[in-house]
Scaffold this active site. Structure first.
Site, PDB file in Angstrom:
ATOM      1  N   SER A  36      60.276  35.285  61.362  1.00 26.02           N
ATOM      2  CA  SER A  36      60.807  36.751  61.345  1.00 26.02           C
ATOM      3  C   SER A  36      62.369  36.613  60.998  1.00 26.02           C
ATOM      4  O   SER A  36      62.877  36.022  61.764  1.00 26.02           O
ATOM      5  CB  SER A  36      60.417  37.387  62.643  1.00 26.02           C
ATOM      6  OG  SER A  36      61.077  38.712  62.665  1.00 26.02           O
ATOM      7  N   GLY A  37      62.847  37.081  60.038  1.00 24.27           N
ATOM      8  CA  GLY A  37      63.922  37.148  59.770  1.00 24.27           C
ATOM      9  C   GLY A  37      65.045  37.828  60.990  1.00 24.27           C
ATOM     10  O   GLY A  37      65.822  37.504  61.189  1.00 24.27           O
ATOM     11  N   LEU A  38      64.446  39.117  61.315  1.00 22.51           N
ATOM     12  CA  LEU A  38      64.939  39.882  62.480  1.00 22.51           C
ATOM     13  C   LEU A  38      65.014  39.030  63.696  1.00 22.51           C
ATOM     14  O   LEU A  38      66.142  38.918  64.364  1.00 22.51           O
ATOM     15  CB  LEU A  38      63.971  41.356  62.992  1.00 22.51           C
ATOM     16  CG  LEU A  38      64.579  41.834  64.077  1.00 22.51           C
ATOM     17  CD1 LEU A  38      65.711  42.389  63.995  1.00 22.51           C
ATOM     18  CD2 LEU A  38      63.397  42.926  64.182  1.00 22.51           C
ATOM     19  N   ASP A  53      70.541  41.782  61.832  1.00 20.25           N
ATOM     20  CA  ASP A  53      69.755  41.227  60.580  1.00 20.25           C
ATOM     21  C   ASP A  53      70.358  41.957  59.354  1.00 20.25           C
ATOM     22  O   ASP A  53      69.480  42.658  58.819  1.00 20.25           O
ATOM     23  CB  ASP A  53      68.093  41.554  60.809  1.00 20.25           C
ATOM     24  CG  ASP A  53      67.205  41.223  59.568  1.00 20.25           C
ATOM     25  OD1 ASP A  53      67.529  40.015  58.841  1.00 20.25           O
ATOM     26  OD2 ASP A  53      66.325  41.666  59.564  1.00 20.25           O
ATOM     27  N   ASP A  77      59.650  34.781  56.238  1.00 20.22           N
ATOM     28  CA  ASP A  77      60.654  36.106  55.846  1.00 20.22           C
ATOM     29  C   ASP A  77      61.804  35.435  55.189  1.00 20.22           C
ATOM     30  O   ASP A  77      62.529  35.064  55.922  1.00 20.22           O
ATOM     31  CB  ASP A  77      60.961  36.947  56.961  1.00 20.22           C
ATOM     32  CG  ASP A  77      61.662  38.296  56.634  1.00 20.22           C
ATOM     33  OD1 ASP A  77      62.074  38.350  55.320  1.00 20.22           O
ATOM     34  OD2 ASP A  77      62.041  38.800  57.625  1.00 20.22           O
ATOM     35  N   ASP A  83      64.263  37.205  53.257  1.00 19.57           N
ATOM     36  CA  ASP A  83      64.916  38.340  52.882  1.00 19.57           C
ATOM     37  C   ASP A  83      65.061  38.544  51.288  1.00 19.57           C
ATOM     38  O   ASP A  83      63.760  38.786  50.835  1.00 19.57           O
ATOM     39  CB  ASP A  83      66.428  37.865  53.356  1.00 19.57           C
ATOM     40  CG  ASP A  83      66.674  38.081  54.713  1.00 19.57           C
ATOM     41  OD1 ASP A  83      65.858  38.585  55.422  1.00 19.57           O
ATOM     42  OD2 ASP A  83      67.778  37.636  55.373  1.00 19.57           O
ATOM     43  N   GLU A 107      62.134  40.300  49.215  1.00 28.74           N
ATOM     44  CA  GLU A 107      62.223  41.618  49.029  1.00 28.74           C
ATOM     45  C   GLU A 107      62.947  42.215  48.198  1.00 28.74           C
ATOM     46  O   GLU A 107      63.884  41.477  47.567  1.00 28.74           O
ATOM     47  CB  GLU A 107      62.628  42.341  50.449  1.00 28.74           C
ATOM     48  CG  GLU A 107      63.943  41.852  51.048  1.00 28.74           C
ATOM     49  CD  GLU A 107      64.095  42.445  52.367  1.00 28.74           C
ATOM     50  OE1 GLU A 107      64.724  43.645  52.531  1.00 28.74           O
ATOM     51  OE2 GLU A 107      63.567  41.937  53.340  1.00 28.74           O
ATOM     52  N   LYS A 167      70.900  41.952  52.321  1.00 25.81           N
ATOM     53  CA  LYS A 167      70.129  43.031  52.476  1.00 25.81           C
ATOM     54  C   LYS A 167      70.557  43.626  54.103  1.00 25.81           C
ATOM     55  O   LYS A 167      71.296  42.890  54.802  1.00 25.81           O
ATOM     56  CB  LYS A 167      68.693  42.800  52.505  1.00 25.81           C
ATOM     57  CG  LYS A 167      68.112  41.536  53.432  1.00 25.81           C
ATOM     58  CD  LYS A 167      68.227  41.539  55.017  1.00 25.81           C
ATOM     59  CE  LYS A 167      67.031  42.601  55.247  1.00 25.81           C
ATOM     60  NZ  LYS A 167      65.996  41.871  55.606  1.00 25.81           N
ATOM     61  N   ASN A 210      68.601  45.232  57.629  1.00 30.40           N
ATOM     62  CA  ASN A 210      67.264  45.237  58.119  1.00 30.40           C
ATOM     63  C   ASN A 210      66.699  46.812  57.583  1.00 30.40           C
ATOM     64  O   ASN A 210      67.442  47.759  57.666  1.00 30.40           O
ATOM     65  CB  ASN A 210      67.373  45.471  59.975  1.00 30.40           C
ATOM     66  CG  ASN A 210      65.921  45.472  60.140  1.00 30.40           C
ATOM     67  OD1 ASN A 210      65.576  46.411  60.532  1.00 30.40           O
ATOM     68  ND2 ASN A 210      65.284  44.364  60.447  1.00 30.40           N
ATOM     69  N   SER A 211      65.345  46.913  57.361  1.00 30.32           N
ATOM     70  CA  SER A 211      64.741  48.051  56.731  1.00 30.32           C
ATOM     71  C   SER A 211      65.058  49.136  58.124  1.00 30.32           C
ATOM     72  O   SER A 211      64.696  50.479  57.559  1.00 30.32           O
ATOM     73  CB  SER A 211      63.131  47.696  56.504  1.00 30.32           C
ATOM     74  OG  SER A 211      63.142  46.884  55.886  1.00 30.32           O
ATOM     75  N   ARG A 243      57.950  41.850  48.351  1.00 26.46           N
ATOM     76  CA  ARG A 243      57.992  42.759  49.232  1.00 26.46           C
ATOM     77  C   ARG A 243      58.543  43.958  48.614  1.00 26.46           C
ATOM     78  O   ARG A 243      59.921  43.808  48.244  1.00 26.46           O
ATOM     79  CB  ARG A 243      58.407  42.469  50.594  1.00 26.46           C
ATOM     80  CG  ARG A 243      59.055  43.483  51.426  1.00 26.46           C
ATOM     81  CD  ARG A 243      59.721  42.754  52.759  1.00 26.46           C
ATOM     82  NE  ARG A 243      60.434  43.569  53.637  1.00 26.46           N
ATOM     83  CZ  ARG A 243      60.767  43.268  54.889  1.00 26.46           C
ATOM     84  NH1 ARG A 243      60.596  42.101  55.291  1.00 26.46           N
ATOM     85  NH2 ARG A 243      61.604  44.132  55.475  1.00 26.46           N
ATOM     86  N   HIS A 279      56.102  47.956  52.378  1.00 26.55           N
ATOM     87  CA  HIS A 279      56.958  48.383  53.749  1.00 26.55           C
ATOM     88  C   HIS A 279      57.112  49.789  53.988  1.00 26.55           C
ATOM     89  O   HIS A 279      57.335  50.620  53.128  1.00 26.55           O
ATOM     90  CB  HIS A 279      58.164  47.523  53.746  1.00 26.55           C
ATOM     91  CG  HIS A 279      58.450  47.240  55.266  1.00 26.55           C
ATOM     92  ND1 HIS A 279      57.832  47.157  56.206  1.00 26.55           N
ATOM     93  CD2 HIS A 279      59.820  46.489  55.651  1.00 26.55           C
ATOM     94  CE1 HIS A 279      58.378  46.899  57.276  1.00 26.55           C
ATOM     95  NE2 HIS A 279      59.849  46.555  57.128  1.00 26.55           N
TER      96      HIS A 279
END
Length: 285
Positions: A43-45, A55, A82, A84, A111, A117, A119-120, A155, A186
């Site tokens: 996980s990137g987060l 992130d 992940d 990014d 993504e 980026k 974080n979403s 993604r 997502h």
């Protein structure tokens, strides 16, 4: 069988979604394996959080690659990393594929947002890359791999950015045309409705990956029946760890000792077991 081939076989089985747990280090990967998960999400987060950083693209490929390599070495599960936006342009994405493939990672996910980026779930700008530009990045990334089983998951953040379902569909089809092996759709909606709508319209063209962080009430079984091939519990382990550690520290500070905790926390022997202490010591016998 390589881990990449194993991941593909799990997806082809289709008997249930490939339940995948987020982690950021070797211990997390081992815990996921022992719990019964079938893959690990690097996980990137979580990797960012392990550095006490947000992130938002502050870390580079070396940081994320090192974490994924350790996770891959620590457990027998396939690792999905992940990555990014692929750490830059299409050449960076190609380099990313080569490096992660060489590390034994089974798949990477990139993504369609502008580098760097955010974080979403950050509630900040979510800027999408042009469709053609990202499709070209996928095409170049796929063209750089050596192992045919290695997977590149595309993604789309169209729903995250508020661009709508039609945009998400257009992007997913463009990425499939470019050679993506799977699509991660997502969403930060509170229910699974829009993800389910996407899968209904998608029609099974490629495997679909979902990340039920905000629509957490949707069971993996129901998601599988709706068309999900991989379900990622991307950050729940980290969040559980943070809550547990904060609580433990507060109790010890208040009591001045760990007496109240000892029946609730792992023993040193259990930590040794996770580290495979006995197996290592046998090597010198």
């Amino acid at each position: 069988m390589t881990k990449a081939a194993h991941l593909r076989s799990l997806i082809r089985e289709g008997r249930a979604p490939v339940l995948t747990a987020g982690a950021h280090d070797g211990l997390g990967a081992v815990l996921a394996e022992r719990a019964g998960y079938r893959a690990v999400w690097a996980s990137g987060l979580e990797v960012s959080a392990a550095h006490a950083l947000p992130d938002v693209g502050l870390l580079g490929i070396s940081d994320y690659l090192a974490a994924a390599r350790i996770m891959n070495q620590a457990c027998g599960l396939p690792v999905i990393a992940d990555c990014d936006t692929g750490f830059g342009n299409e050449l960076n994405a190609a380099y990313t594929v080569q490096q992660y493939e060489a590390a034994g990672v089974a798949a990477i996910c990139i993504e369609d947002k502008i580098f760097p980026k955010v974080n979403s779930f950050a509630g900040h700008r979510q800027m999408l890359a042009p469709i053609g530009e990202f499709a070209h990045k996928i095409r170049v990334a796929k063209g750089s791999q050596k192992d045919p089983d290695f997977m590149v998951i595309a993604r789309t953040e169209a729903l995250i950015a508020g661009a709508g379902m039609d945009e998400a569909m257009d992007r997913a089809h463009a990425y499939a045309d470019a050679g993506a092996d799977a699509i991660l759709i997502h969403s930060k909606a509170k229910t699974h409705a829009e993800v389910e709508e996407f899968m209904g319209r998608w029609g099974g063209r490629l495997p679909v990956v979902i990340v039920p962080t905000t629509y957490y009430e949707w069971s993996a079984s129901d998601a599988g029946h709706a068309g999900a091939s991989i379900v990622i519990h991307a950050n729940q382990g980290l969040r559980a760890t943070v809550s547990a550690v904060m609580s433990a520290f507060a109790i010890m500070l208040n009591d001045g000792c760990s007496s109240a905790l000892e029946g609730q926390i792992a023993s040193v022997k259990e930590i040794f077991d996770l580290q495979r202490m006995d197996q290592w010591l046998e090597l010198e016998a």
